[in-house]
Design a protein around this motif. Structure first.
Motif, short mmCIF file in Angstrom:
data_model
loop_
_atom_site.label_atom_id
_atom_site.label_comp_id
_atom_site.label_asym_id
_atom_site.label_seq_id
_atom_site.Cartn_x
_atom_site.Cartn_y
_atom_site.Cartn_z
N ASN A 34 47.34 36.10 58.83
CA ASN A 34 48.37 37.14 58.64
C ASN A 34 47.70 38.46 58.25
O ASN A 34 46.66 38.49 57.59
CB ASN A 34 49.34 36.70 57.53
CG ASN A 34 50.09 37.87 56.91
OD1 ASN A 34 49.75 38.31 55.80
ND2 ASN A 34 51.06 38.42 57.61
N LYS A 164 50.02 39.56 38.38
CA LYS A 164 49.13 38.39 38.49
C LYS A 164 49.42 37.38 37.38
O LYS A 164 49.27 36.17 37.58
CB LYS A 164 47.67 38.84 38.49
CG LYS A 164 47.27 39.65 39.73
CD LYS A 164 47.48 38.86 41.02
CE LYS A 164 46.92 39.58 42.24
NZ LYS A 164 47.11 38.82 43.49
N PRO A 190 40.06 35.52 40.60
CA PRO A 190 38.76 36.20 40.78
C PRO A 190 38.57 37.29 39.73
O PRO A 190 39.53 37.88 39.23
CB PRO A 190 38.88 36.82 42.18
CG PRO A 190 40.09 36.21 42.81
CD PRO A 190 40.99 35.83 41.68
N GLY A 191 37.28 37.60 39.48
CA GLY A 191 36.93 38.75 38.64
C GLY A 191 36.68 39.96 39.53
O GLY A 191 37.50 40.27 40.39
N ILE A 192 35.54 40.63 39.33
CA ILE A 192 35.21 41.79 40.15
C ILE A 192 34.54 41.30 41.43
O ILE A 192 33.41 40.80 41.40
CB ILE A 192 34.22 42.72 39.40
CG1 ILE A 192 34.80 43.15 38.06
CG2 ILE A 192 33.87 43.93 40.27
CD1 ILE A 192 35.97 44.07 38.16
P1 NAP Z 1 41.59 43.60 50.34
O1 NAP Z 1 40.16 43.61 50.75
O2 NAP Z 1 42.24 44.89 49.95
O3 NAP Z 1 42.43 42.91 51.52
C1 NAP Z 1 43.81 42.81 51.38
C2 NAP Z 1 44.39 42.01 52.52
O4 NAP Z 1 45.79 41.88 52.29
C3 NAP Z 1 44.23 42.67 53.86
O5 NAP Z 1 44.03 41.66 54.83
C4 NAP Z 1 45.57 43.36 54.08
O6 NAP Z 1 45.91 43.47 55.47
C5 NAP Z 1 46.50 42.37 53.41
N1 NAP Z 1 47.75 42.96 52.93
C6 NAP Z 1 47.95 44.00 52.09
N2 NAP Z 1 49.26 44.19 51.87
C7 NAP Z 1 49.90 43.25 52.61
C8 NAP Z 1 51.26 42.94 52.81
N3 NAP Z 1 52.24 43.63 52.21
N4 NAP Z 1 51.56 41.93 53.65
C9 NAP Z 1 50.60 41.21 54.28
N5 NAP Z 1 49.29 41.46 54.11
C10 NAP Z 1 48.95 42.47 53.29
O7 NAP Z 1 41.83 42.60 49.10
P2 NAP Z 1 40.88 41.47 48.45
O8 NAP Z 1 39.99 42.13 47.47
O9 NAP Z 1 40.30 40.59 49.49
O10 NAP Z 1 41.95 40.67 47.57
C11 NAP Z 1 42.60 39.51 48.02
C12 NAP Z 1 43.41 38.93 46.88
O11 NAP Z 1 42.55 38.66 45.77
C13 NAP Z 1 44.51 39.85 46.36
O12 NAP Z 1 45.64 39.09 46.00
C14 NAP Z 1 43.88 40.47 45.12
O13 NAP Z 1 44.84 40.90 44.20
C15 NAP Z 1 43.04 39.32 44.61
N6 NAP Z 1 41.94 39.73 43.75
C16 NAP Z 1 40.94 40.53 44.22
C17 NAP Z 1 39.91 40.91 43.36
C18 NAP Z 1 38.76 41.80 43.80
O14 NAP Z 1 37.99 42.26 42.93
N7 NAP Z 1 38.58 42.07 45.07
C19 NAP Z 1 39.94 40.50 42.03
C20 NAP Z 1 40.99 39.70 41.60
C21 NAP Z 1 41.98 39.32 42.45
P3 NAP Z 1 45.94 44.88 56.25
O15 NAP Z 1 44.57 45.48 56.10
O16 NAP Z 1 46.29 44.54 57.67
O17 NAP Z 1 47.02 45.71 55.60
#
Ligand code: NAP
Length: 251
Positions: A34, A164, A190-192
């Motif tokens: 997705n 969260k 996850p963290g950073i």
């Molecule tokens: P990311 O690189 O920003 O990627 C976000 C993904 O979500 C992209 O594939 C984006 O697709 C999709 N997305 C955004 N809004 C959407 C929506 N309304 N409907 C469907 N898809 C949507 O994020 P990430 O860092 O991989 O994070 C993934 C998850 O881990 C999130 O829930 C985030 O809160 C959590 N997390 C991340 C971190 C971190 O440090 N990175 C830490 C803790 C938790 P498009 O590009 O097509 O819009």
């Protein structure tokens, strides 16, 4: 009935979601990817899944739009049948750093609609296909929480942290609600992690700046988070439900 090996990963086009799609394919899952906006990125992930010998499907939907979520699951039913073995509620958003006294209603609506209501809607649709109560063959759901749920993210995004926190409670409650229906529900916190999400919140340097605060002195990779997610999906985690696993380098 054996649970199906079809998996839907929300937000599978980038970051942790993309790494999860690829690792899941390596472990034998067919993967529906997705995305919200970036179709070429989702297509690249689908190609990586197919390169590992599994089926892939690309499905556009804003998870914060309940109608779009229902249409996405119906498209999945049409393509691969109504059996679903796994769901990863990964799609999530942050916003620019702000204090709570600066947050307007539009920001709060997007934060909770995408991060919380989207996970509820996708889990509802998945359960209707997985739960033995609905004639399904069982399955597993993994929700993406964040260390922010423990830390609160003051001065950054308390709204994100609270969303969260809701995911942690959702995981615990739903796991117990469906524990006898063949469906396990867990979360990864996850963290950073080094992904694009930090730039999307206006902080492209956040990973570099925060690394010294992590006991392991580095950010994590999307692949390190994916490893925990794919384990929770697997039969190796058959007695694990209602758990929230920190993948934080000790933070
Ligand atoms: P990311 O690189 O920003 O990627 C976000 C993904 O979500 C992209 O594939 C984006 O697709 C999709 N997305 C955004 N809004 C959407 C929506 N309304 N409907 C469907 N898809 C949507 O994020 P990430 O860092 O991989 O994070 C993934 C998850 O881990 C999130 O829930 C985030 O809160 C959590 N997390 C991340 C971190 C971190 O440090 N990175 C830490 C803790 C938790 P498009 O590009 O097509 O819009």
């Amino acid at each position: 009935m054996n649970a199906s090996r079809t998996l839907l990963v929300t937000g599978g086009s980038r970051g942790i979601g993309a790494a999860t799609c690829v690792l899941a394919a390596e472990r034998g899952w067919d993967v529906a990817v997705n995305f919200a906006r970036d179709q070429p990125a989702a297509e690249r992930v689908a190609a990586a899944v197919r390169a590992r010998g599994r089926r892939a499907l690309v499905l556009q939907a804003d998870v914060g739009d309940d109608t779009a979520v229902r249409a996405m699951f119906e498209a999945l039913d049409r393509a691969w049948g109504p059996r679903l073995g796994g769901l990863v509620n990964n799609a999530g958003v942050v916003d620019v750093a702000a204090r709570v006294d600066q947050m307007d209603a539009a920001r709060l609506d997007r934060m909770f609609r995408t991060n919380v209501l989207g996970s509820f809607a996708c889990a509802r649709e998945a359960l209707r296909r997985m739960s033995t109560r609905h004639g399904g063959a069982g399955g597993a759901i993994v929700n993406l929480s964040s260390a922010a749920a423990r830390l609160g993210a003051p001065g950054q995004y308390v709204d994100y942290a609270a969303a969260k926190g809701a995911i942690d409670v959702f995981t615990m409650g739903l796991a117990r609600e469906v524990a006898t229906e063949g469906v396990r529900i867990n979360a990864v916190r996850p963290g950073i992690i080094d992904t694009d999400i930090h730039a999307s919140g206006g902080q492209p340097e956040r990973v570099r700046q925060m690394a010294p605060l992590v006991p392991m002195q580095r950010a994590g990779t999307a692949e390190e988070v994916a490893a925990a997610i794919v384990w929770l999906l697997s039969d190796e985690a058959s007695y694990t439900t209602g758990s929230v696993i920190d993948v934080t380098g000790g933070r």
